[in-house]
Structures are given as structure tokens and as C-alpha cells.
Design a protein around this motif. Structure first.
Motif, mmCIF file in Angstrom:
data_model
loop_
_atom_site.group_PDB
_atom_site.id
_atom_site.type_symbol
_atom_site.label_atom_id
_atom_site.label_comp_id
_atom_site.label_asym_id
_atom_site.label_seq_id
_atom_site.Cartn_x
_atom_site.Cartn_y
_atom_site.Cartn_z
ATOM 1 N N ASN A 103 -9.352 9.985 -2.709
ATOM 2 C CA ASN A 103 -8.074 10.330 -3.373
ATOM 3 C C ASN A 103 -7.356 9.077 -3.886
ATOM 4 O OD1 ASN A 103 -7.448 9.462 -0.769
ATOM 5 N ND2 ASN A 103 -5.649 10.797 -0.593
ATOM 6 N N ALA A 104 -7.643 7.904 -3.266
ATOM 7 C CA ALA A 104 -7.034 6.661 -3.757
ATOM 8 C C ALA A 104 -7.746 6.229 -5.037
ATOM 9 C CB ALA A 104 -7.139 5.571 -2.704
ATOM 10 N N LYS A 105 -9.078 6.402 -5.045
ATOM 11 C CA LYS A 105 -9.853 5.998 -6.236
ATOM 12 C C LYS A 105 -9.471 6.841 -7.441
ATOM 13 C CE LYS A 105 -14.144 5.042 -4.006
ATOM 14 N NZ LYS A 105 -15.556 5.290 -4.053
ATOM 15 N N HIS A 163 -12.784 4.683 8.207
ATOM 16 C CA HIS A 163 -13.408 3.667 7.341
ATOM 17 C C HIS A 163 -12.418 2.737 6.638
ATOM 18 C CE1 HIS A 163 -17.126 5.786 7.955
ATOM 19 N NE2 HIS A 163 -16.527 6.909 7.601
ATOM 20 N N ILE A 164 -11.124 3.053 6.690
ATOM 21 C CA ILE A 164 -10.197 2.330 5.809
ATOM 22 C C ILE A 164 -10.067 0.833 6.108
ATOM 23 C CG2 ILE A 164 -8.805 4.311 5.057
ATOM 24 C CD1 ILE A 164 -6.812 3.584 7.256
ATOM 25 N N PHE A 165 -10.469 0.404 7.320
ATOM 26 C CA PHE A 165 -10.375 -1.034 7.613
ATOM 27 C C PHE A 165 -11.654 -1.787 7.244
ATOM 28 C CE2 PHE A 165 -7.203 0.932 10.386
ATOM 29 C CZ PHE A 165 -6.092 0.166 10.055
ATOM 30 N N TYR A 217 -13.843 -0.554 1.283
ATOM 31 C CA TYR A 217 -13.793 0.909 1.334
ATOM 32 C C TYR A 217 -12.504 1.419 0.691
ATOM 33 C CZ TYR A 217 -13.612 5.707 2.744
ATOM 34 O OH TYR A 217 -13.525 7.082 2.697
ATOM 35 N N ARG A 218 -12.615 2.459 -0.127
ATOM 36 C CA ARG A 218 -11.442 3.123 -0.701
ATOM 37 C C ARG A 218 -11.670 4.629 -0.607
ATOM 38 N NH1 ARG A 218 -9.232 1.943 -6.023
ATOM 39 N NH2 ARG A 218 -7.275 2.058 -4.871
ATOM 40 N N ALA A 219 -10.658 5.348 -0.131
ATOM 41 C CA ALA A 219 -10.810 6.805 0.015
ATOM 42 C C ALA A 219 -10.875 7.444 -1.379
ATOM 43 C CB ALA A 219 -9.628 7.354 0.804
ATOM 44 N N GLY A 266 1.532 12.265 3.702
ATOM 45 C CA GLY A 266 1.995 10.887 3.926
ATOM 46 C C GLY A 266 1.205 10.174 5.011
ATOM 47 N N THR A 267 1.548 8.906 5.178
ATOM 48 C CA THR A 267 0.780 8.046 6.082
ATOM 49 C C THR A 267 1.713 7.179 6.903
ATOM 50 O OG1 THR A 267 -0.951 7.944 4.413
ATOM 51 C CG2 THR A 267 -1.029 6.249 6.111
ATOM 52 N N THR A 268 1.301 6.913 8.151
ATOM 53 C CA THR A 268 2.043 5.967 8.989
ATOM 54 C C THR A 268 1.080 4.885 9.458
ATOM 55 O OG1 THR A 268 3.540 7.662 9.789
ATOM 56 C CG2 THR A 268 3.341 5.681 11.149
ATOM 57 N N PHE A 269 1.413 3.634 9.173
ATOM 58 C CA PHE A 269 0.660 2.518 9.748
ATOM 59 C C PHE A 269 1.535 1.906 10.833
ATOM 60 C CE2 PHE A 269 -1.925 2.806 5.976
ATOM 61 C CZ PHE A 269 -3.193 2.468 6.466
ATOM 62 N N ALA A 270 0.987 1.776 12.039
ATOM 63 C CA ALA A 270 1.761 1.192 13.140
ATOM 64 C C ALA A 270 1.060 -0.085 13.609
ATOM 65 C CB ALA A 270 1.855 2.178 14.295
ATOM 66 N N VAL A 327 -4.634 0.188 -9.165
ATOM 67 C CA VAL A 327 -5.696 -0.782 -8.932
ATOM 68 C C VAL A 327 -5.833 -1.074 -7.436
ATOM 69 C CG1 VAL A 327 -6.317 -3.198 -9.291
ATOM 70 C CG2 VAL A 327 -5.405 -1.862 -11.174
ATOM 71 N N GLY A 328 -7.061 -1.154 -6.946
ATOM 72 C CA GLY A 328 -7.274 -1.487 -5.532
ATOM 73 C C GLY A 328 -8.659 -2.048 -5.339
ATOM 74 N N THR A 329 -8.825 -2.885 -4.303
ATOM 75 C CA THR A 329 -10.136 -3.501 -4.054
ATOM 76 C C THR A 329 -10.730 -3.072 -2.717
ATOM 77 O OG1 THR A 329 -9.105 -5.354 -2.930
ATOM 78 C CG2 THR A 329 -9.472 -5.594 -5.293
ATOM 79 N N GLY A 330 -9.891 -2.500 -1.849
ATOM 80 C CA GLY A 330 -10.392 -2.123 -0.524
ATOM 81 C C GLY A 330 -10.486 -3.303 0.433
ATOM 82 N N ASN A 363 0.838 -1.212 0.000
ATOM 83 C CA ASN A 363 0.000 0.000 0.000
ATOM 84 C C ASN A 363 0.865 1.252 0.000
ATOM 85 O OD1 ASN A 363 -2.508 -1.102 -0.103
ATOM 86 N ND2 ASN A 363 -3.012 -0.804 2.053
ATOM 87 N N ALA A 364 1.900 1.243 0.859
ATOM 88 C CA ALA A 364 2.773 2.416 0.946
ATOM 89 C C ALA A 364 3.399 2.704 -0.414
ATOM 90 C CB ALA A 364 3.846 2.186 2.003
ATOM 91 N N VAL A 365 3.835 1.638 -1.097
ATOM 92 C CA VAL A 365 4.453 1.811 -2.421
ATOM 93 C C VAL A 365 3.394 2.287 -3.423
ATOM 94 C CG1 VAL A 365 5.531 0.539 -4.337
ATOM 95 C CG2 VAL A 365 6.290 0.126 -1.984
HETATM 96 P P1 ADP Z 1 -6.807 -1.035 -1.617
HETATM 97 O O1 ADP Z 1 -5.422 -0.530 -1.473
HETATM 98 O O2 ADP Z 1 -6.916 -2.257 -2.424
HETATM 99 O O3 ADP Z 1 -7.752 0.040 -2.075
HETATM 100 P P2 ADP Z 1 -6.821 -1.462 1.264
HETATM 101 O O4 ADP Z 1 -7.831 -2.160 2.083
HETATM 102 O O5 ADP Z 1 -5.434 -1.954 1.290
HETATM 103 O O6 ADP Z 1 -7.390 -1.456 -0.202
HETATM 104 O O7 ADP Z 1 -6.839 0.048 1.716
HETATM 105 C C1 ADP Z 1 -8.070 0.720 1.900
HETATM 106 C C2 ADP Z 1 -7.905 2.200 1.602
HETATM 107 O O8 ADP Z 1 -7.071 2.815 2.576
HETATM 108 C C3 ADP Z 1 -7.228 2.486 0.280
HETATM 109 O O9 ADP Z 1 -8.135 2.416 -0.800
HETATM 110 C C4 ADP Z 1 -6.724 3.897 0.507
HETATM 111 O O10 ADP Z 1 -7.793 4.829 0.379
HETATM 112 C C5 ADP Z 1 -6.315 3.859 1.978
HETATM 113 N N1 ADP Z 1 -4.876 3.576 2.147
HETATM 114 C C6 ADP Z 1 -4.329 2.420 2.596
HETATM 115 N N2 ADP Z 1 -2.990 2.533 2.692
HETATM 116 C C7 ADP Z 1 -2.684 3.790 2.303
HETATM 117 C C8 ADP Z 1 -1.463 4.513 2.186
HETATM 118 N N3 ADP Z 1 -0.285 3.985 2.530
HETATM 119 N N4 ADP Z 1 -1.534 5.801 1.751
HETATM 120 C C9 ADP Z 1 -2.719 6.358 1.441
HETATM 121 N N5 ADP Z 1 -3.907 5.730 1.517
HETATM 122 C C10 ADP Z 1 -3.886 4.455 1.952
#
Ligand code: ADP
Length: 379
Positions: free
Chosen positions: A329-331, A319-321, A325-327, A365-369, A336-339, A279-281
Motif C-alpha cells: 500500500n506504500a508502494k 518485514h518493515i524493518f 522492504y516497502r509494503a 493508522g499506525t503507532t511507532f513506539a 517516494v521511498g527507499t525502504g 514517515n508518519a507525515v
Molecule cells: P520508506 O518510507 O522509504 O519506504 P522505511 O524504511 O521508512 O522506508 O519504511 C518501510 C516501510 O514501512 C514503508 O515503505 C511503509 O510500507 C511502512 N511504513 C513505515 N512507516 C509507516 C507509517 N507511518 N504508515 C504506514 N506505513 C509505514
């Protein structure tokens, strides 16, 4: 709790409440023609077996199954006592009734005659009713579990069947795009590129669905044991390195000198980190950085995946978990992403007693911990 255990407790309870010398629980088969002793308490070994007994041949059970308790004051003088095992001289049998239909019988036995009376029957009947409810609930639970296993199996087979045609079609389309069957017009190229992108999406959807089904079914077969976190995190970084280079990203791994060990499965932990690092990449544009670090913190093991990518809008973070769901700005990105990835991550992290948190600023940017309890072997 398994059915045998539930019925075992019922036999034990009946023996104790009536201070009897032994107790058994018999269940009816589907046709109500045979009874099988399913649980016994206090009966000497060899005194009972799981051989089905014909209801017509056991007068005691036959009478009780008609809906009322039966008391045998002296087994030596009562023809209904023929099926009483061992040297017991008195017996009582009550029906197990669920939703108006008998499902089995509950027996208590005593070594002396005249041991049971109507008062005892009044005590045993409510116990049998509770036992019948527990029996029905356990059966329903077993049926649900079976259904859930077949549902997971169905998803698995369907997704697998879909994967190969999607992969084959994708490679054919790529071949056509490369001009293997002749030159294409701009319009044809444009349409085929669109088809190829839809196929990319389908491919990752199938893979994510397989991952979800795997987590549900394979988690039961994967072996839980102490796993070295450095190795699991390092492998995920190594796997994503080529994609990061291709995109022009700088990827750094800051391992921990201490051996950090957590309790989990190698496969599950690997899926967690591969999902987070990919995801980060995916969400970091060219020129950005992805840093993965590992350290002990307050007695826990903490892995951080930090990127300088597009970030997540504040209102989207809760909502991201959620699956699918896809935000926005990601869409909007050409990625490609499935959420489904983060739903899988959250499920797995929870299974190993950990937690996952996201902090982000849109555009920065984003931090996942991810935090896990450190595994300490008990000597
Ligand atoms: P996908 O990446 O297939 O859309 P995920 O379940 O991995 O689905 O992530 C859900 C949503 O969380 C993404 O669609 C995106 O909106 C957001 N997200 C996850 N990781 C990141 C990230 N590193 N930077 C920005 N947005 C992220």
C-alpha cells in the motif's frame, strides 16, 4: 581483543605454566628475515626493545624457526645464547607455527641454569600452537575491520559523488518544467514529470545510503552522552511541521514535563525521530493527524509517533524493518521511498539500548513506539 593484548596473554601464560622468570613473544616480518619482540612478561625494563632482530644473527630463534623447540641449559656455555637478554642462565625457545609456516617464536627464561627440559618443551609447544591460532585469528579480524572501513568509505564517496549530479539534474528539469526555456507540449510535460519523480527517488536513495554509511562510520565519531529526549523529539517535529502543513495535516507534540534523559548521541537520536515523524507525515493523507508524545513508562522513556494514515497490512508488519522492504500500500502511493529509513532507526535504537515497535491497522493508522532506558547519573 587487540594483537598486543593477545600476545601479552601468551607471554604471561608461558611464564606461569613453566614457572619461568620471564617470557617473550617475537613475530617474524613479511620476509621472514627479522623478528620483533612484540610482547614480554617479567623482563626488567630496559632489557628489551621493539628493535627488529636479524634472524640470521639469533641462533636460538633461527634453530627454533626450523620447526622444533630449542633448550639452552646454561647460557654461559652455549653459543646460541648470545641473544638471551639480562642475567638469565637458562632459556627455551619454541616456534609459533600457523598452517605449517612459522610466524614467530615464544621464549621462556630462568635465572638459574638447567631449568628447562624436554618435558617443559612438551608443555610449551601446545601453548605456542594455541597462541599462533589466536594470533592468526586476531590478524584476520583486523584485516576484516579494515575492509569494512574501506567499504563504508567507498559507499560514502560514491554516494556523495552521485548526489551533486542528481541534484543539479533535478533543478534543471524543474526549471524546464516551469517553462524557463519555452513552452512545453503536454506530452513533454508528462515525460519530464516522470523524470523528475525518478530523480526524487534517486535523491532519497542516495541520502538514505549516505545515512546508512554515516551510521556505520560516524557513530564511532559521534559523542555518546546524556541527551535530553524532549529536545531531540521537539526538533524532529519542528523540522517536519512545514511539510505537514503543506499536506494539510494537523501535527501535535505532547511533551513531557519531566526531564527525560537517555544515553546516546544527539545526531543518532535526531535521525531516529526525523525518520519516524517524516514517515508518519508521508503516509498520512490530507486532513489526517500526526501526534508525537513523550512520557516515562515503567522506569523507561517512551516516545510514540501516532498517525491516522494508510496503516500497514498485518502481513507486512514483520518485514518493515528489513532494508529496502516497502509494503504494497506504500508502494501504490505517489510518495517516494527507499525502504531504508526504518532499518536505520532499528539499528540506532538498538545501539542506545532501546527497542522500537510498530502497531497498525490498514486504512486506520499506525503507532511507532520507541522505548529507551532512562539515564540515571551515578554520583
Ligand atoms: P520508506 O518510507 O522509504 O519506504 P522505511 O524504511 O521508512 O522506508 O519504511 C518501510 C516501510 O514501512 C514503508 O515503505 C511503509 O510500507 C511502512 N511504513 C513505515 N512507516 C509507516 C507509517 N507511518 N504508515 C504506514 N506505513 C509505514
Amino acid at each position: 581483543m587487540e594483537l598486543d593484548q593477545v600476545l601479552g596473554r601468551l607471554a604471561e601464560g608461558a611464564k606461569q605454566v613453566l614457572q619461568a622468570d620471564a617470557a617473550t613473544v617475537c613475530l617474524l616480518d613479511g620476509d621472514d628475515a627479522y623478528l620483533t619482540v612484540t610482547a614480554a612478561c617479567g623482563l626488567p625494563a630496559g632489557c628489551w626493545s621493539r628493535e627488529p632482530i636479524e634472524v640470521a644473527c639469533s641462533l636460538l630463534d633461527k634453530e627454533a624457526l626450523s620447526g622444533h623447540p630449542v633448550i639452552v641449559a646454561d647460557t654461559r656455555a652455549d653459543p646460541r645464547a648470545e641473544s638471551v637478554p639480562g642475567d638469565y642462565l637458562s632459556a627455551m625457545c619454541v616456534p609459533l607455527i600457523h598452517e605449517g609456516s612459522p610466524v614467530g617464536t615464544l621464549h621462556v627464561y630462568a635465572l638459574e641454569p638447567q631449568r628447562f627440559c624436554e618435558e617443559h618443551a612438551a608443555l610449551l609447544t601446545p601453548l605456542a600452537d594455541v597462541g599462533a591460532i589466536a594470533f592468526a585469528a586476531t590478524r584476520a579480524l583486523e584485516a576484516l575491520e579494515e575492509l569494512s572501513t574501506s567499504k563504508t568509505h567507498f559507499i560514502h564517496v560514491a554516494a556523495h559523488e552521485l548526489r551533486s549530479p542528481v541534484t543539479v539534474t533535478q533543478s534543471l528539469v524543474r526549471g524546464v518544467l516551469k517553462g524557463y526555456i519555452g513552452e512545453l507540449t503536454d506530452r513533454q510535460t508528462e515525460v519530464l514529470v516522470r523524470i523528475s519523480r525518478r530523480l526524487d527517488f534517486l535523491e532519497s536513495l542516495v541520502n538514505d545510503i549516505l545515512d546508512l554509511a554515516d551510521v556505520e562510520s560516524l557513530e564511532r565519531t559521534w559523542e555518546e552522552r546524556p541527551v535530553l529526549l524532549n529536545a531531540a523529539v521537539g526538533q524532529a517535529v519542528l523540522l517536519m511541521q512545514p511539510r505537514a502543513e503543506e499536506k494539510g495535516l494537523e501535527m501535535a507534540l505532547r511533551p513531557c514535563r519531566r526531564r527525560l534523559v537517555v544515553w546516546g548521541t544527539e545526531e543518532g537520536l535526531s535521525r531516529i525521530f526525523v525518520n519516524l515523524v517524516s514517515n508518519a507525515v508521508k503516509y498520512t493523507p490530507s486532513g489526517g493527524t500526526v501526534t508525537v508524545s513523550l512520557r516515562p513508562l515503567d522506569g523507561e522513556a517512551r516516545v510514540e509517533v501516532v498517525d491516522t494514515g494508510i496503516g500497514i497490512p498485518q502481513e507486512a508488519i514483520p518485514h518493515i524493518f528489513e532494508p529496502f522492504y516497502r509494503a504494497p500500500n506504500a508502494k501504490a502511493l505517489d510518495e517516494v521511498g527507499t525502504g531504508l529509513g526504518l532499518a536505520i532507526v532499528e539499528d540506532l535504537v538498538g545501539r542506545y539500548g532501546g527497542r522500537v515497535e510498530a502497531a497498525s491497522e490498514e486504512g486506520k493508522g499506525t503507532t511507532f513506539a520507541v522505548t529507551f532506558p532512562v539515564y540515571e547519573p551515578t554520583e
